[in-house]
Each structure stands twice: as C-alpha cells, then as structure tokens.
Scaffold this motif. Structure first.
Motif, PDB file in Angstrom:
ATOM      1  N   ALA A   2      46.216  -3.367  93.520  1.00  0.00           N
ATOM      2  CA  ALA A   2      46.210  -4.245  92.469  1.00  0.00           C
ATOM      3  C   ALA A   2      44.828  -2.536  91.946  1.00  0.00           C
ATOM      4  O   ALA A   2      44.087  -2.188  92.707  1.00  0.00           O
ATOM      5  N   ASP A   3      44.580  -3.398  90.602  1.00  0.00           N
ATOM      6  CA  ASP A   3      43.874  -1.792  89.769  1.00  0.00           C
ATOM      7  C   ASP A   3      42.509  -2.484  89.821  1.00  0.00           C
ATOM      8  O   ASP A   3      41.635  -3.501  89.629  1.00  0.00           O
ATOM      9  N   PRO A   4      41.300  -1.234  90.252  1.00  0.00           N
ATOM     10  CA  PRO A   4      40.064  -2.061  91.342  1.00  0.00           C
ATOM     11  C   PRO A   4      38.721  -2.018  89.919  1.00  0.00           C
ATOM     12  O   PRO A   4      38.574  -3.447  88.307  1.00  0.00           O
ATOM     13  N   SER A   5      39.540  -1.189  88.620  1.00  0.00           N
ATOM     14  CA  SER A   5      39.554  -1.426  86.951  1.00  0.00           C
ATOM     15  C   SER A   5      39.031  -2.732  86.136  1.00  0.00           C
ATOM     16  O   SER A   5      39.050  -3.275  84.842  1.00  0.00           O
ATOM     17  N   SER A  10      40.825 -13.980  88.956  1.00  0.00           N
ATOM     18  CA  SER A  10      40.834 -15.368  89.220  1.00  0.00           C
ATOM     19  C   SER A  10      41.896 -16.421  89.727  1.00  0.00           C
ATOM     20  O   SER A  10      42.205 -15.217  90.988  1.00  0.00           O
ATOM     21  N   PHE A  11      41.130 -17.538  89.975  1.00  0.00           N
ATOM     22  CA  PHE A  11      41.606 -18.339  90.858  1.00  0.00           C
ATOM     23  C   PHE A  11      42.810 -18.675  90.992  1.00  0.00           C
ATOM     24  O   PHE A  11      43.464 -18.965  92.595  1.00  0.00           O
ATOM     25  N   TRP A  12      43.030 -19.254  89.731  1.00  0.00           N
ATOM     26  CA  TRP A  12      44.813 -19.878  90.059  1.00  0.00           C
ATOM     27  C   TRP A  12      45.292 -18.500  90.171  1.00  0.00           C
ATOM     28  O   TRP A  12      46.398 -18.184  90.616  1.00  0.00           O
ATOM     29  N   THR A  13      44.522 -17.095  89.425  1.00  0.00           N
ATOM     30  CA  THR A  13      45.523 -15.670  90.110  1.00  0.00           C
ATOM     31  C   THR A  13      46.170 -15.925  91.310  1.00  0.00           C
ATOM     32  O   THR A  13      46.986 -15.725  92.038  1.00  0.00           O
ATOM     33  N   GLN A  14      45.039 -15.620  92.427  1.00  0.00           N
ATOM     34  CA  GLN A  14      44.876 -16.078  93.921  1.00  0.00           C
ATOM     35  C   GLN A  14      45.695 -16.841  94.374  1.00  0.00           C
ATOM     36  O   GLN A  14      46.593 -17.341  94.948  1.00  0.00           O
ATOM     37  N   ALA A  15      45.901 -18.281  93.684  1.00  0.00           N
ATOM     38  CA  ALA A  15      46.477 -19.076  94.324  1.00  0.00           C
ATOM     39  C   ALA A  15      47.965 -19.550  93.781  1.00  0.00           C
ATOM     40  O   ALA A  15      48.837 -19.396  94.866  1.00  0.00           O
ATOM     41  N   ALA A  17      49.241 -16.179  93.673  1.00  0.00           N
ATOM     42  CA  ALA A  17      50.125 -15.371  94.805  1.00  0.00           C
ATOM     43  C   ALA A  17      49.946 -15.835  95.815  1.00  0.00           C
ATOM     44  O   ALA A  17      51.328 -15.387  96.907  1.00  0.00           O
ATOM     45  N   LEU A  18      49.676 -16.477  96.516  1.00  0.00           N
ATOM     46  CA  LEU A  18      49.472 -17.315  97.957  1.00  0.00           C
ATOM     47  C   LEU A  18      50.046 -18.429  97.816  1.00  0.00           C
ATOM     48  O   LEU A  18      51.173 -18.270  99.509  1.00  0.00           O
ATOM     49  N   LEU A  19      50.704 -19.023  97.082  1.00  0.00           N
ATOM     50  CA  LEU A  19      52.061 -19.713  96.912  1.00  0.00           C
ATOM     51  C   LEU A  19      53.003 -19.310  96.959  1.00  0.00           C
ATOM     52  O   LEU A  19      53.654 -19.308  98.042  1.00  0.00           O
ATOM     53  N   ARG A  20      52.731 -18.316  96.581  1.00  0.00           N
ATOM     54  CA  ARG A  20      54.460 -17.599  96.438  1.00  0.00           C
ATOM     55  C   ARG A  20      54.413 -16.583  97.849  1.00  0.00           C
ATOM     56  O   ARG A  20      55.940 -16.630  98.056  1.00  0.00           O
ATOM     57  N   LYS A  21      53.731 -15.912  97.637  1.00  0.00           N
ATOM     58  CA  LYS A  21      53.573 -15.399  99.874  1.00  0.00           C
ATOM     59  C   LYS A  21      54.448 -16.748 100.729  1.00  0.00           C
ATOM     60  O   LYS A  21      54.979 -16.159 101.419  1.00  0.00           O
ATOM     61  N   ASN A  22      53.480 -17.529 100.565  1.00  0.00           N
ATOM     62  CA  ASN A  22      53.999 -18.679 101.286  1.00  0.00           C
ATOM     63  C   ASN A  22      55.638 -19.254 101.361  1.00  0.00           C
ATOM     64  O   ASN A  22      56.465 -19.528 102.601  1.00  0.00           O
TER      65      ASN A  22
END
Length: 224
Positions: A2-5, A10-15, A17-22
């Motif tokens: 991910a680009d730190p800039s 956001s929460f939904w983006t993290q959720a 990503a975690l769902l796709r990983k699982n």
C-alpha cells in the motif's frame, strides 16, 4: 504494498481485504472444510441407525412383558403372570410385595466358636459346626452395659410372637436368613432359596420349627 501517501485504510477496506484473504484460504482447504461440515451429519446418522437397531432388538417378544387377550375386541393385558422367565424381567411392577426385614445371619458352619484366638468362654465349642447346631452370636456395644442388655432384651425376645397374619408375624419378630440378596428383590431370595428363616431368640428350643406359607401374588406361593 500500500502507498503510505494515501493515508490509513478505512474500516470497510480492511474488512474487505480480510474477507478476501479468508475466502482464498478456505478455497485452498476445501476438502478439510467438507469433512468438518459432514462430521456432525454422519454422527447424527450413526445415532439414528443405532437407535433403530436397539428398537428392533427390544421389540422382540422375548424382550417384552408377556400379554394375554382378555376380551373379544382383541385388547390384551400384559402382566408378570403371563410372562415366562425371559420376559419377567421386562415387566413393570407398580405395587411390589412388601417383604419383612431380615438380619443377615452367618451359615451354621461359619458362626463364631471358641478357638485359640477367640478364647471367650461363652462361645460354643468348634464341634457344633459339624452338627450345624452353632448358635448365632451378636455383638452389642455401649458405655452402659446394663442399658444395652435391657435394649437387646426388648429387641430379641425369648419366644415367637405369633399373629394371625404370617407377614405381620415375621415383621414383628426378629428374623434372619443366611441367603444372599439377588440383583432383583421382587422375590426375596430368603423366601425362595429353600433355606430356613431363622427366628432370632435369646434362647431357642432344640430343633424347634414353625412352618408357614403366604401368598406374594395370585400365582406365587412362598413357604418357609
């Protein structure tokens, strides 16, 4: 990466990503997941089959109380008197017979006698075991010996208290047996073993016997 800039996700983006990983991980272990899901169903199926097998075995006539038709409509009556020895154990007994209490008395050949390690003078000689005439010995303890003797004298009398009802007579007197209890006491082993019912007295008459007979049900007489 991910680009730190762009700042924190956001929460939904993290959720997301975690769902796709699982989901990706679960797709790689699809066989394991199928086994995990199938196990409870297989266990329930095994229990159902086991219950069917048990019901099939217990529904056989040998495992059911004996029945007899009592009228023309075909209705039956299932009771102990209509059962054989194999069926009797499965019959319900709503009102079992009441047996009088019995003291466990040693067999004549195992009763206390005077020996080297039991030198009490009030015990009989060992020769009584051969003839089966050894009296039963009871021990009573207490700090007050005179009171203990009075209580014992009130419990164990010197004569048989006879009554019009045999069962009441046996319950009123102190009686015992050298038979052993069985797995079921619907018929007390003391009354069907063929052995004597002992009337416990402080002093018994020589070779005194009291024959009796009483009915436990409409078809089972017991003698003593």
């Amino acid at each position: 990466m991910a680009d730190p800039s762009l700042g924190p996700a956001s929460f939904w983006t993290q959720a997301n990503a975690l769902l796709r990983k699982n989901l990706t991980y679960q797709k790689r272990n699809i066989k394991t997941n199928i086994r995990l899901i199938s196990f409870p169903f297989l266990l329930c199926l095994l229990l159902v089959l086991l219950q069917i097998l048990i019901n099939t075995q217990f529904d056989k006539p040998v495992n059911e109380c004996g029945c007899k038709c009592v009228d023309t409509t075909g209705s039956g009556k299932c009771e102990l008197q209509y059962s054989d020895l194999d069926q009797a154990g499965t019959c319900a007994i709503p009102n079992p017979p009441a047996w009088p209490p019995l003291i466990q008395v040693p067999e004549p050949e195992f009763r206390a006698v005077r020996t080297d390690f039991l030198p009490f003078t009030d015990l009989p000689n060992e020769s009584c075991r051969t003839s089966g005439s050894c009296p039963a010995t009871f021990l009573f303890t207490g700090n007050n010996q005179s009171l203990g003797e009075i209580l014992l004298g009130n419990m164990i009398t010197s004569s048989f208290q006879n009554a019009t009802n045999v069962a009441i007579s046996l319950a009123t007197n102190v009686v015992g047996s050298d038979s052993f209890p069985q797995t079921t006491n619907f018929l007390d082993s003391a009354f069907i073993s063929g052995g004597p019912i002992y009337n416990i007295q402080t002093q018994c008459s020589s070779n005194s016997t009291i024959p009796f007979t009483f009915q436990t049900s409409s078809s089972i007489p017991v003698q003593g």
